[in-house]
Scaffold this motif. Sequence first.
Motif, PDB file in Angstrom:
ATOM      1  N   LEU A 241       0.823  -1.208   0.000  1.00 16.84           N
ATOM      2  CA  LEU A 241       0.000   0.000   0.000  1.00 16.84           C
ATOM      3  C   LEU A 241       0.852   1.250   0.000  1.00 16.84           C
ATOM      4  CD1 LEU A 241      -2.899  -0.714   2.512  1.00 16.84           C
ATOM      5  CD2 LEU A 241      -2.807  -1.111   0.046  1.00 16.84           C
ATOM      6  N   LEU A 242       1.973   1.213   0.728  1.00 19.94           N
ATOM      7  CA  LEU A 242       2.764   2.424   0.905  1.00 19.94           C
ATOM      8  C   LEU A 242       4.130   2.047   1.477  1.00 19.94           C
ATOM      9  CD1 LEU A 242       2.120   5.743   1.227  1.00 19.94           C
ATOM     10  CD2 LEU A 242       2.399   5.149   3.619  1.00 19.94           C
ATOM     11  N   ASP A 270       6.176   7.361  -2.812  1.00 16.19           N
ATOM     12  CA  ASP A 270       4.938   7.575  -2.059  1.00 16.19           C
ATOM     13  C   ASP A 270       4.941   8.903  -1.298  1.00 16.19           C
ATOM     14  OD1 ASP A 270       3.620   5.205  -2.792  1.00 16.19           O
ATOM     15  OD2 ASP A 270       4.841   4.066  -1.385  1.00 16.19           O
ATOM     16  N   ARG A 273       1.914  11.099   0.369  1.00 21.76           N
ATOM     17  CA  ARG A 273       0.764  10.299   0.820  1.00 21.76           C
ATOM     18  C   ARG A 273       0.944   9.948   2.291  1.00 21.76           C
ATOM     19  NH1 ARG A 273       0.509   5.037  -2.188  1.00 21.76           N
ATOM     20  NH2 ARG A 273      -1.428   4.798  -1.009  1.00 21.76           N
ATOM     21  N   SER A 274      -0.164   9.598   2.919  1.00 23.97           N
ATOM     22  CA  SER A 274      -0.099   9.228   4.329  1.00 23.97           C
ATOM     23  C   SER A 274      -1.206   8.223   4.635  1.00 23.97           C
ATOM     24  CB  SER A 274      -0.261  10.508   5.154  1.00 23.97           C
ATOM     25  OG  SER A 274      -0.680  10.199   6.447  1.00 23.97           O
ATOM     26  N   LEU A 275      -0.865   7.173   5.375  1.00 30.69           N
ATOM     27  CA  LEU A 275      -1.860   6.164   5.763  1.00 30.69           C
ATOM     28  C   LEU A 275      -1.985   6.136   7.278  1.00 30.69           C
ATOM     29  CD1 LEU A 275      -1.185   2.894   3.718  1.00 30.69           C
ATOM     30  CD2 LEU A 275      -2.748   4.760   3.201  1.00 30.69           C
ATOM     31  N   THR A 276      -3.201   5.870   7.744  1.00 35.48           N
ATOM     32  CA  THR A 276      -3.403   5.626   9.169  1.00 35.48           C
ATOM     33  C   THR A 276      -3.811   4.169   9.332  1.00 35.48           C
ATOM     34  OG1 THR A 276      -4.106   7.886   9.505  1.00 35.48           O
ATOM     35  CG2 THR A 276      -4.688   6.308  11.221  1.00 35.48           C
ATOM     36  N   ILE A 277      -3.082   3.447  10.173  1.00 35.04           N
ATOM     37  CA  ILE A 277      -3.410   2.045  10.444  1.00 35.04           C
ATOM     38  C   ILE A 277      -4.060   2.002  11.816  1.00 35.04           C
ATOM     39  CG2 ILE A 277      -2.492  -0.308  10.656  1.00 35.04           C
ATOM     40  CD1 ILE A 277      -1.863   1.007   7.968  1.00 35.04           C
ATOM     41  N   ALA A 286      -6.700   0.102   7.099  1.00 36.21           N
ATOM     42  CA  ALA A 286      -5.738   1.106   6.644  1.00 36.21           C
ATOM     43  C   ALA A 286      -6.549   2.213   5.990  1.00 36.21           C
ATOM     44  CB  ALA A 286      -4.763   0.497   5.644  1.00 36.21           C
ATOM     45  N   GLU A 288      -6.784   6.021   4.072  1.00 34.59           N
ATOM     46  CA  GLU A 288      -6.081   7.092   3.363  1.00 34.59           C
ATOM     47  C   GLU A 288      -7.101   8.190   3.114  1.00 34.59           C
ATOM     48  OE1 GLU A 288      -4.120   6.014  -0.288  1.00 34.59           O
ATOM     49  OE2 GLU A 288      -2.843   7.797  -0.160  1.00 34.59           O
TER      50      GLU A 288
END
Lengths: 360, 520
Positions: A241-242, A270, A273-277, A286, A288
């Motif tokens: 994903l990232l 990437d 971009r930023s992901l929160t888990i 996950a 976005e």
Amino acid sequence: MTNVPPTGLGPSELSDLAVGCAVLAGGGGGDPRVGLLMALHAVSETGPVPLVQLEDLDPEGLVLPSGMIGAPTVMVEKIPNGAESKVIRSALEARLGKPVVAMMCLEMGGINGVLPIAWAANAGLPIVDGDLMGRAFPEVQMCTPHLHGISAWPCAIADERLQVITYETRDNVWLERLARNTVSTLGGCACSSLYPMTAAEAAVPTIRGTVTTAISVGSAIRTAPEDPFDSLGEIIPLARLLTGKVTAVERRTEGGFVRGSAVIEGTGVDGGRSLTIEFQNENLVALENGEAIATVPDIITLLDSHTAQGIVTEHIRYGQRVVVAVFPAPEQWTSEAGLAVVGPRVFGYDVDYQPVHGTS
Amino acid sequence: MKTEDTFRIGIDVGGTNTDAVVIDSNDNVIAKTKTPTTPDIQSGISAALDSVLNGLAESVDRITHVMLGTTHATNAILERRDLNKIISVRVAGPASHAIPPLFDWPDELRDEVLAGEVIVDGGSELNGQELARFDPEHLSRFLEQIDEEIDAVAITGVFSPVVPDHELAAKEVVNEVLGDLPVSLSHGIGALGLLERENACALNAALLSVAARIVDGLTGALETKGLPAHAYIAQNDGTLMGLDYALKYPVLTIGSGPSNSMRGAAFLTGVSDALVVDVGGTSTDIGVMNRGYPRESSSPVDIGGVRTNFRMPDLVSIALGGGTVVRDCADGFQIGPESVGFRLLDEALVFGGSTATLTDYAVAAGRANLGDSSNLKKTSKNLEEVFVRSDRLLAEAIDTVKVSRSAVPLIAVGGGSMLVPDDLPGVSEVQRPEHYEVANAIGAAIASVSGQVDRVYELSGSSREEALQQASSAARDEAIAAGADPDSTEVVELEEVPMAYLTEPVIRVRAKCAGSLAVN
């Protein structure tokens, strides 16, 4: 992808299995290390544990799906006696009137993907190439037999004093409640066998070949000639994903779960971009830009961006370089019945299951 | 100038050099030296003292404290030298039989150190309840049949950081059977995690003779010089322990070097929250300083192939230093990982040698002014590219240890710190303090005293705040016991970790207090 099952689990297979279990755990299940050391010690005395397929066993013989219950962080201090599986075996053989012919892992992730190998060695039993979760989950009913109307009881819990408690409950809620209280009284962790089944009964619910897969995953990562992610992707469908860096992590305890979230900011391609888990022991969704792009029961694991080793939620910390990897859920969990037991809504997320697209 | 001024000496014994500084009561550096490290402890310390005291006008009577940081314990383990023969006793039965004591040690080290191991019944549960009754008869029987000569005993009880009683009871049995023999107890050494704490405790017992030699070497050197000073030894968290404590807990000296240089960097700049980059001859250590102390690693640390869980600074190390070799290759050039190390003064181009090192490039690029720059023709062609790449290696490593996106100050110390560029992404400013090359000895000289606890609290009976308060107060007591001035102690680290998969809320709290040295 040719994952040929090894015939037995000796030191090298066990080391690979532990690495694989950290990858397939989805962040939960605890650090496999204590389980690995137990198994390594056990096989140093008994020799390799035979790895068997269900069809190799007497169809009327019992298979015992097993694992530790309670806090893996307690087991790191209060290590098991080693003989727990022998007393559980005797108790369930007496109760069910059939011989036990093999052990099986309850889950294939974290410490519980490795511990049962030690117990199999100590009880003189082979281990089945399969498990009941295909990853790690936190609750009793989150096992595939539950989808097929097979009950978790009669079942047994044993402690290091080799006391055995057997359960004849009427539903999973009571089993969960009684077992959790027992474990708390016993000091925070214990050994258990749930969903005892004959080899014939186990044939339907068991997720097959997962021990072999986990060993292959571990071996691919440990022996990768170049990029370990390429080697990993040849063993198991992998979506990245990232790639980025952990920039925030927050944890709190609620009702026996460590809940929290981690923010991963993209780097390189990437960047921006930023992901929160979000996790509750295991990584569950996950997000976005507030949208879920991957959800349980798919396996969401943070992997070290250099080594591809799995990172458990307790060990996530600021600054780690990670790849947010997603592996597809075992098929049984993506059915409507499966999602009713382990889908994102079960864990309190108001989103639908998002299967991983575009595996690399 | 005050006539009654007093002085402190800080000494850091590193792999290559022994650095020493003299600091006055206003914390000014008034003398500094580098001398080669010697294999013999006392002569090395004496040489460093001679060198730093040489030319110091003041009487040695005015030197009140001497602080020593040393790698002797680390080297003893890595080289398997001067280690004690020990017995490892685990008080944890009926739990833990599934993994024998020191199971994961390298065979060679285990054979060198271990004369026997046993698991006897006893220990605690996480809530402090007795796990099992302690079995002194079993321990006596085991000890009586040991026929090898034993130097020391290590005792580790399950959940002993919660309740140490059975470790203490086991020590009594050991002393009854084997006489007055040194005994290491795990609850004073490591945090939770039975195997890692047991490993650290066993290493500690194995190092007790090395500790005695370090302490004898230091006190011997001080006596020879007629120095009446109080002596302290630096530990891995950047704080000091008295000699009596060092004699009991030598394993805590491992890793003191990087901590000292970070503490020194904080002191020299007056900045307490920053990244610290220590560039030596062969490698660069990058760490994070919070409130003047190194951030500690949360993952286990291997020492000589043995996994331990005691407090160590969280560092990223890369093979980049002043002596790093830059060589031509097919697609341009390659930086390291080899280094000319301590031979820099013979082999680097600017010093008349024939090996192009990063120091030469630094001179060519105007980052440093050393040696003879007319020898540098060879370095000029890739000048910019070399630093683009070396700066990128540094920048990547720095970014890995950063805790947040915001730009933070960076302090560059160590003999090779001219390699650190002025502009780095995510860095607000690069500080280059005076005396940067002896920051580690300064860190030892200005160090404070600390105490630390790692406890588990069930939150059913008490609040989270009470648990944090109790842990802080226990850490403060430890600091005072170790020699801190009660009025100056403060909590420098407080971390809580909730424990997963338990019905009742349980938290694990790590607290650390530090304070300045109590006068006498």
